[in-house]
Design an enzyme around this catalytic site. Structure first.
Site, PDB file in Angstrom:
ATOM      1  N   GLN A   3     -20.945  26.366  -1.373  1.00 51.60           N
ATOM      2  CA  GLN A   3     -19.817  27.219  -0.991  1.00 51.60           C
ATOM      3  C   GLN A   3     -19.943  27.612   0.487  1.00 51.60           C
ATOM      4  O   GLN A   3     -19.029  28.187   1.056  1.00 51.60           O
ATOM      5  CB  GLN A   3     -19.824  28.489  -1.849  1.00 51.60           C
ATOM      6  CG  GLN A   3     -19.686  28.245  -3.334  1.00 51.60           C
ATOM      7  CD  GLN A   3     -19.988  29.502  -4.145  1.00 51.60           C
ATOM      8  OE1 GLN A   3     -19.133  30.355  -4.330  1.00 51.60           O
ATOM      9  NE2 GLN A   3     -21.234  29.625  -4.574  1.00 51.60           N
TER      10      GLN A   3
ATOM     11  N   HIS B 263     -15.886  25.083   0.336  1.00 48.96           N
ATOM     12  CA  HIS B 263     -15.142  26.048   1.165  1.00 48.96           C
ATOM     13  C   HIS B 263     -15.036  25.604   2.620  1.00 48.96           C
ATOM     14  O   HIS B 263     -14.805  26.417   3.518  1.00 48.96           O
ATOM     15  CB  HIS B 263     -15.799  27.437   1.066  1.00 48.96           C
ATOM     16  CG  HIS B 263     -15.695  28.033  -0.303  1.00 48.96           C
ATOM     17  ND1 HIS B 263     -16.533  29.016  -0.746  1.00 48.96           N
ATOM     18  CD2 HIS B 263     -14.860  27.764  -1.334  1.00 48.96           C
ATOM     19  CE1 HIS B 263     -16.202  29.344  -1.995  1.00 48.96           C
ATOM     20  NE2 HIS B 263     -15.204  28.602  -2.372  1.00 48.96           N
TER      21      HIS B 263
ATOM     22  N   CYS C  76      -5.878  21.401  13.294  1.00 47.37           N
ATOM     23  CA  CYS C  76      -4.618  22.038  13.701  1.00 47.37           C
ATOM     24  C   CYS C  76      -4.053  22.851  12.547  1.00 47.37           C
ATOM     25  O   CYS C  76      -4.057  22.396  11.396  1.00 47.37           O
ATOM     26  CB  CYS C  76      -3.611  20.967  14.121  1.00 47.37           C
ATOM     27  SG  CYS C  76      -2.000  21.672  14.488  1.00 47.37           S
TER      28      CYS C  76
ATOM     29  N   ALA D   7     -34.557  32.512  -2.145  1.00 46.52           N
ATOM     30  CA  ALA D   7     -34.530  31.045  -2.222  1.00 46.52           C
ATOM     31  C   ALA D   7     -35.628  30.409  -1.374  1.00 46.52           C
ATOM     32  O   ALA D   7     -36.237  29.420  -1.785  1.00 46.52           O
ATOM     33  CB  ALA D   7     -33.163  30.541  -1.770  1.00 46.52           C
TER      34      ALA D   7
HETATM   35  N1  APR Z   1     -32.167  34.066  -1.801  1.00 46.29           N
HETATM   36  C1  APR Z   1     -31.361  33.888  -2.879  1.00 46.29           C
HETATM   37  N2  APR Z   1     -30.276  34.664  -3.120  1.00 46.29           N
HETATM   38  C2  APR Z   1     -30.022  35.668  -2.252  1.00 46.29           C
HETATM   39  C3  APR Z   1     -30.829  35.917  -1.120  1.00 46.29           C
HETATM   40  C4  APR Z   1     -31.956  35.057  -0.917  1.00 46.29           C
HETATM   41  N3  APR Z   1     -32.764  35.201   0.129  1.00 46.29           N
HETATM   42  N4  APR Z   1     -30.309  36.974  -0.437  1.00 46.29           N
HETATM   43  C5  APR Z   1     -29.201  37.367  -1.132  1.00 46.29           C
HETATM   44  N5  APR Z   1     -29.032  36.588  -2.218  1.00 46.29           N
HETATM   45  C6  APR Z   1     -27.959  36.627  -3.213  1.00 46.29           C
HETATM   46  C7  APR Z   1     -27.319  37.976  -3.424  1.00 46.29           C
HETATM   47  O1  APR Z   1     -28.026  38.732  -4.379  1.00 46.29           O
HETATM   48  C8  APR Z   1     -25.916  37.606  -3.903  1.00 46.29           C
HETATM   49  O2  APR Z   1     -25.887  37.470  -5.316  1.00 46.29           O
HETATM   50  O3  APR Z   1     -26.930  35.798  -2.747  1.00 46.29           O
HETATM   51  C9  APR Z   1     -25.682  36.231  -3.274  1.00 46.29           C
HETATM   52  C10 APR Z   1     -24.664  36.204  -2.136  1.00 46.29           C
HETATM   53  O4  APR Z   1     -23.427  36.518  -2.687  1.00 46.29           O
HETATM   54  P1  APR Z   1     -22.104  36.550  -1.775  1.00 46.29           P
HETATM   55  O5  APR Z   1     -22.390  37.285  -0.539  1.00 46.29           O
HETATM   56  O6  APR Z   1     -21.021  37.025  -2.668  1.00 46.29           O
HETATM   57  O7  APR Z   1     -21.907  35.025  -1.383  1.00 46.29           O
HETATM   58  P2  APR Z   1     -21.279  33.818  -2.234  1.00 46.29           P
HETATM   59  O8  APR Z   1     -21.561  33.948  -3.677  1.00 46.29           O
HETATM   60  O9  APR Z   1     -21.697  32.590  -1.582  1.00 46.29           O
HETATM   61  O10 APR Z   1     -19.710  34.061  -1.949  1.00 46.29           O
HETATM   62  C11 APR Z   1     -18.806  33.123  -2.417  1.00 46.29           C
HETATM   63  O11 APR Z   1     -17.003  34.191  -1.250  1.00 46.29           O
HETATM   64  O12 APR Z   1     -16.550  35.324   0.635  1.00 46.29           O
HETATM   65  C12 APR Z   1     -16.332  34.145  -0.012  1.00 46.29           C
HETATM   66  O13 APR Z   1     -15.888  31.993   0.843  1.00 46.29           O
HETATM   67  C13 APR Z   1     -16.869  32.982   0.776  1.00 46.29           C
HETATM   68  O14 APR Z   1     -18.209  31.127   0.023  1.00 46.29           O
HETATM   69  C14 APR Z   1     -18.040  32.513  -0.063  1.00 46.29           C
HETATM   70  C15 APR Z   1     -17.651  32.954  -1.452  1.00 46.29           C
END
Ligand code: APR
Length: 278
Positions: A103, A121, A129, A262
């Protein structure tokens, strides 16, 4: 990280032949790229996504939006893949049928050794454009990536955990004009309210339907339809292993929940699956 959960996840990975690795913003957190929803640090804690990540926001103020994405692009260029990215590349190198679905709009999977992840994404490095969709060049004045690409399994450069949350955009930045029709160029990312790229979404659903293990890493699993991907795999009987420091809505469908970052958990998982991995 040690313990029975890791051993079980390692057993599942060692037995897999067609794994899917599904990643979110947490995958790049240890590289200094902010997530979206993490309290205080997440981008959406500091910026209103409706003001920056929607077609309406771009129409209303293209310079504000372009400037913000420019700052994020610079931040990613200053970042380095972390040991988690390299562990994903090591899994793909060992299991050639691995499909990496992300994502994320950063390029850290590619720089970490995964040449062609499925991008749900879009990418910060594929502007186009806003009217005719003609691909546009990435602005030339971007700093070069902080790290030279390393082939999978190559020597581990020191982890670059340089904090570089994008400073507030240093003012609006007028987007370049399309070389074809002259309309403003927009970031090549999927904004809220926009459909996901069809090819990527169908490739992701196909891989999740055919996989024999799905590893979900660093996603809050709140944004659909991307968050459906782990559910597709679980519904078809594939074990799901989650890597996240905190619980998410996916906990209940997971065979194993590995609670940790991670960058630490994934290398440990690779060693648990393949002790000879070194
Ligand atoms: N290792 C693993 N997981 C982690 C770490 C880490 N070091 N640090 C934070 N996290 C976890 C958090 O606990 C959370 O559950 O990563 C997750 C991040 O979540 P979001 O910020 O919601 O990101 P994501 O799930 O990728 O969002 C999805 O939302 O805003 C839109 O398009 C955007 O692709 C994005 C989509």
């Amino acid at each position: 990280m040690t313990g029975p959960e890791l051993a079980e996840a390692g057993r599942l990975l060692a037995a897999a032949r067609r794994p899917v690795v599904f990643t979110g913003a947490g995958m790049s957190a240890e590289s200094g790229v902010p997530t979206f929803r993490d309290a205080q640090t997440g981008l959406w804690q500091r910026y209103d996504p409706q003001e920056l990540a929607t077609p309406a926001a771009f129409r209303a103020d293209p310079a504000l939006v372009w400037g913000w994405y420019e700052a994020r692009r610079r931040g990613v260029r200053r970042a380095r893949p972390n040991p988690g990215h390299r562990a994903v590349a090591a899994i793909a190198a060992r299991l050639p049928e691995t499909v990496v679905i992300t994502q994320n709009v950063d390029d850290l999977h590619e720089r970490g050794g995964v040449p062609a992840p499925v991008r749900l994404h879009g990418s910060l490095f594929a502007p186009r454009c806003s009217a005719c969709a003609r691909p546009a060049p990435v602005p030339p004045d971007l700093p070069p990536p902080a790290d030279p690409p390393v082939p999978p399994g190559g020597p581990e450069p020191h982890g670059g955990v340089e904090s570089h949350a994008p400073e507030p955009p240093d003012g609006p930045l007028i987007p370049p004009a399309c070389a074809g029709c002259g309309a403003p160029v927009r970031p090549g990312v999927v904004w809220f309210g926009e459909a996901l790229p069809e090819t990527a979404l169908s490739a992701a659903v196909e891989a999740a339907s055919a996989c024999d293990l799905l590893l979900t890493v660093g996603t809050s699993a709140l944004v659909h339809p991307a968050a459906e991907i782990p559910l597709v795999a679980a519904r078809l009987g594939a074990p799901v292993v989650q890597v996240n420091p905190v619980p998410t809505p996916l906990d209940a469908i997971c065979a194993v929940n590995l609670r940790g970052p991670a960058g630490e958990v994934l290398p440990a998982l690779v060693r648990a699956a393949w002790p000879d991995a070194g």
